[in-house]
Design an enzyme around this catalytic site. Structure first.
Site, PDB file in Angstrom:
ATOM      1  N   SER A   1       0.829  -1.197   0.000  1.00 27.18           N
ATOM      2  CA  SER A   1       0.000   0.000   0.000  1.00 27.18           C
ATOM      3  C   SER A   1       0.875   1.263   0.000  1.00 27.18           C
ATOM      4  O   SER A   1       1.726   1.417  -0.875  1.00 27.18           O
ATOM      5  CB  SER A   1      -0.962  -0.042   1.194  1.00 27.18           C
ATOM      6  OG  SER A   1      -2.024   0.861   1.019  1.00 27.18           O
TER       7      SER A   1
ATOM      8  N   ASP B   1      -5.530  -3.413  -2.203  1.00 24.14           N
ATOM      9  CA  ASP B   1      -4.506  -3.057  -1.223  1.00 24.14           C
ATOM     10  C   ASP B   1      -3.682  -4.255  -0.760  1.00 24.14           C
ATOM     11  O   ASP B   1      -4.224  -5.257  -0.284  1.00 24.14           O
ATOM     12  CB  ASP B   1      -5.219  -2.433  -0.022  1.00 24.14           C
ATOM     13  CG  ASP B   1      -4.281  -1.705   0.919  1.00 24.14           C
ATOM     14  OD1 ASP B   1      -3.176  -2.201   1.169  1.00 24.14           O
ATOM     15  OD2 ASP B   1      -4.661  -0.624   1.397  1.00 24.14           O
TER      16      ASP B   1
END
Length: 264
Positions: A41, A153
């Protein structure tokens, strides 16, 4: 062996992830080399900029002064509220349109297949595409279609990719985790609801894992909301504060590692 190959694992964390910049800045000032980076991320975004050799002061200035309109592109809710096209374009610009395999420092970008929960790690292909997938917080950013997968993510599957950077070839691993230790944060909008829910989930998963890094850095950013991008400068300072007093300990550990492995 003259010195260990040093790898850095950078965690997910949204706005809190800018603390990674502070940690990297102090390591750079101390002339501690970095041979491999793995990021999830926001950790993948910061890792991409560092891997590309960008001046960290310039990156800090950009992060502090960049307006939200330059990286956020809101869309009608479908699979997400933000298309991610502007963030992808920004990453492409800052990494000079490079592929992962062309970066001066090898980088692994962690993503998650939303369809089956599998961790997908990119070490080749366009940097911007991989990072765009890795930052796709479910429900906030639109997922990224990739072959027969739907990527989101990286923090969902592996928020602190220690094993990934070890698999890259690192002998000594520095892990930086910006996960909030506190459950109590201010929730003001739907984005805070989503990111806080994911943070709680990640905290539970991480509690069941053995952190096998050689050196762990834990910036104190728990009171900063994941969506508080107006506090980027403070996050960077806290990253510096987390590592600077511990530099001597880190250097001692590196020296001990070399002493134990000098005949290899």
């Amino acid at each position: 062996m003259d010195r260990p190959k040093i790898g850095i694992a950078l965690s997910a964390g949204a706005a809190r992830g800018f603390a990674h910049l502070g940690v990297l800045k102090v390591l750079q000032e101390a002339n501690i080399p970095v041979d491999y980076i793995a990021g999830s991320s926001m950790g993948s975004f910061i890792g991409a900029l560092y891997s590309n050799g960008l001046d960290l002061e310039m990156v800090k200035h950009l992060a502090v002064h960049l307006k939200r309109k330059h990286w956020v592109d809101v869309t009608l809710p479908g699979l997400g509220f933000i298309t991610g096209d502007k963030m992808q374009a920004l990453t492409r610009l800052l990494t000079h349109h490079k592929n992962l395999e062309d970066l001066p420092i090898p980088l692994a970008v962690v993503t998650t297949d939303l369809l089956n929960g599998e961790k997908i790690v990119f070490q080749t292909g366009p940097v911007a595409d991989a990072v765009r997938a890795s930052i796709s917080v479910p429900g906030v950013f639109e997922p990224v279609p990739y072959k027969d997968r739907l990527l989101v993510d990286g923090g969902v599957a592996d928020r602190l990719p220690i094993s990934v950077v070890r698999d890259m070839g690192a002998d000594f691993i520095i892990a930086v985790d910006v996960l909030s230790k506190s459950h109590e944060v201010q929730v003001k909008n739907i984005f805070d609801v989503i990111t806080q829910a994911i943070t709680i989930m990640e905290r539970q998963i991480l509690a069941q894992q053995e952190l096998t890094a050689d050196f762990l850095v834990l910036p104190e950013v728990g009171d900063i909301a994941p969506t508080a991008f107006h506090r980027v400068e403070e996050c960077i300072r806290r990253g510096e504060r987390a590592i600077r007093p511990n530099l001597a300990e880190l250097q001692d550990k590196l020296a001990n590692w070399q002493g134990e492995n000098k005949d290899e």
